[in-house]
Scaffold this active site. Structure first.
Site, short mmCIF file in Angstrom:
data_model
loop_
_atom_site.label_atom_id
_atom_site.label_comp_id
_atom_site.label_asym_id
_atom_site.label_seq_id
_atom_site.Cartn_x
_atom_site.Cartn_y
_atom_site.Cartn_z
N HIS A 111 38.91 64.07 -11.89
CA HIS A 111 40.26 63.68 -12.56
C HIS A 111 41.41 64.68 -12.83
O HIS A 111 42.04 64.43 -13.80
CB HIS A 111 39.83 62.87 -13.70
CG HIS A 111 39.01 61.57 -13.58
ND1 HIS A 111 38.49 60.86 -14.63
CD2 HIS A 111 38.73 61.02 -12.34
CE1 HIS A 111 37.77 59.81 -13.85
NE2 HIS A 111 37.84 59.93 -12.60
N LEU B 212 37.29 60.82 -2.68
CA LEU B 212 38.39 60.36 -3.50
C LEU B 212 37.97 59.34 -4.57
O LEU B 212 36.86 58.80 -4.26
CB LEU B 212 39.27 59.82 -2.62
CG LEU B 212 40.26 60.40 -1.65
CD1 LEU B 212 41.13 59.56 -0.91
CD2 LEU B 212 41.24 61.56 -2.23
N ASP B 213 38.50 59.51 -5.69
CA ASP B 213 38.02 58.64 -6.75
C ASP B 213 38.21 57.02 -6.22
O ASP B 213 38.91 56.88 -5.41
CB ASP B 213 38.96 58.81 -8.01
CG ASP B 213 38.64 60.03 -8.66
OD1 ASP B 213 37.90 60.96 -8.55
OD2 ASP B 213 39.57 60.58 -9.75
N LYS B 214 37.41 56.23 -6.84
CA LYS B 214 37.31 54.83 -6.32
C LYS B 214 38.79 54.45 -6.32
O LYS B 214 39.19 53.63 -5.73
CB LYS B 214 36.22 54.19 -7.38
CG LYS B 214 36.43 52.43 -6.95
CD LYS B 214 35.47 51.93 -7.86
CE LYS B 214 35.35 50.50 -7.72
NZ LYS B 214 34.42 49.66 -8.47
#
Length: 338
Positions: A263, A164-166
């Site tokens: 993204h 997962l993105d930060k």
């Protein structure tokens, strides 16, 4: 290292006759399993630029298990990586079980409290926003460095099987042993895992539901990289439907990515002219909403997959955290209804 000498050995290096030309063969360790090849180089050879790595890959000088490779190729534990001569490059030794730093007590406690599902094969966490999943040249505090706190009675520490993105909160799945990690990697790569995200977006999509089909490609240099819709980009598809909306100002979307581009959800929401609330990178000032925090309002709500041990259909969900719960309530949405 001295001029003309051989660079220091990285962790897991197996030397061969190629050493006469300073070529190294590095064995992928467990902590690097499922890491992209380009990121592996950034971890172990931080002085080698991405451009140099890309050139080595184009010319076949870097090989994985003897085969040509691509920057985004995911690695597996035990694979052999041929690294070309890098006489002026420092290498970074990956932490071993003995050298790994102990997990901060507060971090360990918070991580254990974030568990939403656990059995002898799997652990599912509700990852907080702001916590990176893996480290990098400028990221020293990350989930990967805290996984010792979740070993419990297992033989090995848990393994990451997806990302997962930060800035994205929500459900993150861990494997508790090597075999389960391998099985889960196959499920994710084979798109047998259904991923569901929630997002608050600025504006209302033209249709109540549909599929966003927009090819995506990266633009900008390192540190300023972003994804845009371009004709020659990688294929990317996202299913969406509106769960609720407030007048014509804000919509609550359910997003189901069919592909897994960097993204992707953020870029696809921008393609619909409905940027995610708090997403300054893709929405700019249009993503700001008075009364709501400047935080990415994107949450990994759930995963549905066959259990790697039993084959039974398993559905896991992660609730909104306190900040996002307040945002949903502020707009007038009831997250408990779904």
């Amino acid at each position: 290292c001295p001029s003309g000498g051989v660079a220091p050995r990285a962790a897991g290096v197996r030397m061969s006759q190629d050493d006469l030309s300073a070529v190294r063969h590095v064995t992928v360790e467990s902590d690097d399993g499922d890491v992209r090849l380009d990121r592996w180089f950034k971890r172990h050879y931080p002085d080698v630029s991405y451009g140099q790595v890309a050139k080595w890959l184009r010319t076949g000088q870097v090989r994985v298990d003897g085969h040509r490779a691509k920057p985004g190729q995911r690695l597996s534990e035990g694979q052999d990586i041929r690294v070309p001569p890098t006489p002026a490059t420092r290498t970074v030794e990956r932490p071993t079980e003995r050298s790994r730093q102990p997990v901060d007590r507060a971090d360990a406690s918070a991580l254990r409290e974030s568990i939403v599902y656990q059995d002898e094969f799997l652990i599912a966490l509700n990852k907080p926003a702001g916590l990176a999943v893996q480290g990098g040249s400028k990221t020293h505090r990350h989930l990967d460095g805290m996984l010792d706190a979740l070993q419990f009675d297992a033989k090995d520490r848990p393994r990451l099987v997806h990302r997962l993105d930060k800035d994205t909160s929500g459900l993150l799945l861990l494997a508790r042993d090597r075999r389960t990690a391998s099985q889960l990697s196959v499920l994710f790569q084979g798109r047998e895992v259904e991923k569901t995200y929630w997002a608050l977006v600025v504006g209302i999509p033209e249709h109540d539901s549909g599929v966003i089909d927009a090819r995506l490609g990266k633009r900008g240099g390192e540190g300023n990289e972003r994804v845009e819709s371009i004709d020659d980009g990688q294929a990317a598809e996202t299913e969406y439907r509106i769960l609720d909306h407030a007048a014509q100002r804000i919509a609550w979307l359910e997003l189901r990515p069919r592909t897994g581009r960097t993204h992707q959800l953020r870029a696809h929401c921008k393609v619909m002219n409905t940027p995610i609330v708090g997403d300054g990178k893709y929405g700019g000032r249009e993503s700001d909403v008075e009364g709501l925090p400047r935080r990415l309002h994107l949450h990994a709500r759930g995963l549905t997959l066959p259990h790697p041990a039993t084959g039974e259909r398993l559905t896991l969900k992660a609730p909104l955290d306190e900040v996002l719960s307040k945002s949903w309530a502020f707009v007038g949405f009831d997250a408990k209804l779904t």
